[in-house]
Enzyme design. Sequence first.
Site, PDB file in Angstrom:
ATOM      1  N   HIS A  25     -38.939  -1.610 -52.980  1.00 40.37           N
ATOM      2  CA  HIS A  25     -38.864  -2.616 -53.301  1.00 40.37           C
ATOM      3  C   HIS A  25     -37.812  -2.364 -55.197  1.00 40.37           C
ATOM      4  O   HIS A  25     -37.138  -2.801 -55.499  1.00 40.37           O
ATOM      5  CB  HIS A  25     -39.110  -3.828 -52.877  1.00 40.37           C
ATOM      6  CG  HIS A  25     -39.072  -3.915 -51.648  1.00 40.37           C
ATOM      7  ND1 HIS A  25     -38.815  -5.555 -51.135  1.00 40.37           N
ATOM      8  CD2 HIS A  25     -39.580  -3.102 -50.798  1.00 40.37           C
ATOM      9  CE1 HIS A  25     -38.579  -5.192 -50.155  1.00 40.37           C
ATOM     10  NE2 HIS A  25     -39.305  -4.241 -49.592  1.00 40.37           N
ATOM     11  N   ASP A 117     -37.243 -10.945 -55.412  1.00 42.17           N
ATOM     12  CA  ASP A 117     -37.274 -10.630 -54.101  1.00 42.17           C
ATOM     13  C   ASP A 117     -37.205 -11.411 -53.425  1.00 42.17           C
ATOM     14  O   ASP A 117     -38.034 -12.023 -53.602  1.00 42.17           O
ATOM     15  CB  ASP A 117     -38.121  -8.746 -54.048  1.00 42.17           C
ATOM     16  CG  ASP A 117     -38.284  -8.629 -52.742  1.00 42.17           C
ATOM     17  OD1 ASP A 117     -38.287  -9.761 -51.950  1.00 42.17           O
ATOM     18  OD2 ASP A 117     -38.152  -6.992 -52.795  1.00 42.17           O
TER      19      ASP A 117
END
Length: 455
Positions: A25, A117
């Site tokens: 990520h 995110d």
Amino acid sequence: MAEQHKSSNSKPPHVLLFPFPSQGHINPLIQFAKRLLSKGVKTTLVTTIYISKTSPSSNTSIPIEPISDGFDEGGYLSADSSEAYVQKFREVGSKSLANLIKKLESEGNPIDAIVYDSFFVWALDVAMQFGINGGCFFTQACAVYNIYYHVHKQLLSIPPVATVSLPGLPLQLQPWETPSFVQDPGSYPGWAHGVFNQFSNIHLARWVFSTTFYKLEEQVIDWMRKMWALKAIGPTIPSMYLDKQLEDDFDYGMSLFKPNHIECMKWLNDKPKGSVVYVSFGSGGKLEPKQMEEVAWGLNESDTNFLWVVRETEKEKLPKGYVASKGLVVTWCRQVEVLAHESIGCFVTHCGFNSTLETLSLGVPVVGMPQWTDQPTNAKCLEEIWGVGVQVKPDEKGIVTRENLVSCIKEIMEGERGVVARRNATKWRDLAIQAVGKGGSSDKDIDEFVSQLKT
């Protein structure tokens, strides 16, 4: 002229980028930050105190601001469960992110946007408290988010009872080809809730970003753009492997693992062109001991040169006394640099979306061996839509046998399927380069975002 005068005399826009604290990520958001920097946008990466303290390799030019996730000493692994980690991060992270915004503002660094995110829906709530625009960042394929969205809207039952065919989805999926949270939601309850909840406030985000690129997922991107201001800004991999617009950008710049870089490159340099099978199951993949054994002996029996990444925490699962006959086993490597090496002929991959984008961008065919989360769907796309490889099928116990693995490796390295896969992989590599190059679809989407920051 007036507009130019205005921008040259005012501060550049400032964007906070907030990835989930795992390698898969962090990497894409760091690459997005580099693209924004090159276009005159000030960027700051937000990560956890634990990650900032323990990352063994960090040479990124992006300023980093740590916040607390409630597990400053041990990080995610010190939490009792994934549910406990996610819940604590939400409670503690909301406050520490708000404190960071206040701190930056008091230092004369106000924030113009927070790109977060998609797992952190609460980050948008924090941004909105301060009147800051938010951008939701997708790190998986748009096809996968299409499936999650239909589950969220209760338009798809879980687990699916029949073939999955959805608007915008370019292929039909058998239940076992859907993401693990969909086909078996009970096995990962903490993550499953977060995955389906990603859309709870997405309509309040000014932007939605994806690490994919338009030509790769045209159909589903067109479908998503009817709902959200989606910007496909990928592939988010170092520029020197694609368009070369960002000078010396060969590496992500932040690694949670120490790579055996010199050893890997020296070994690869001695191998003939296209002769090496590269094997990695990513930063979080965990194989069952029986599966590790089958992979180990399968690689030996393939009678092919192989470079295999087995993380330190997984090494104990290797068969007792195992010696890699024609291979090199390392605990970590710089994957993009390895895939770009001319000796690599095939990638045996778990089909995580970062690895998927990297292999497509570098024109390397694959043997897909998905494990969990989005990987079964990515493997299906790699084989049937993008045509860059084969998927090795597990037996009735869920184990990929050594015989099946050897067969698939031979098919790609020596067979007709390999010829077709290499041709298709080269096509996708060229399209990826076009997308991020000057005036390409991803480059235009980033430019549009930058212009919107200034208005």
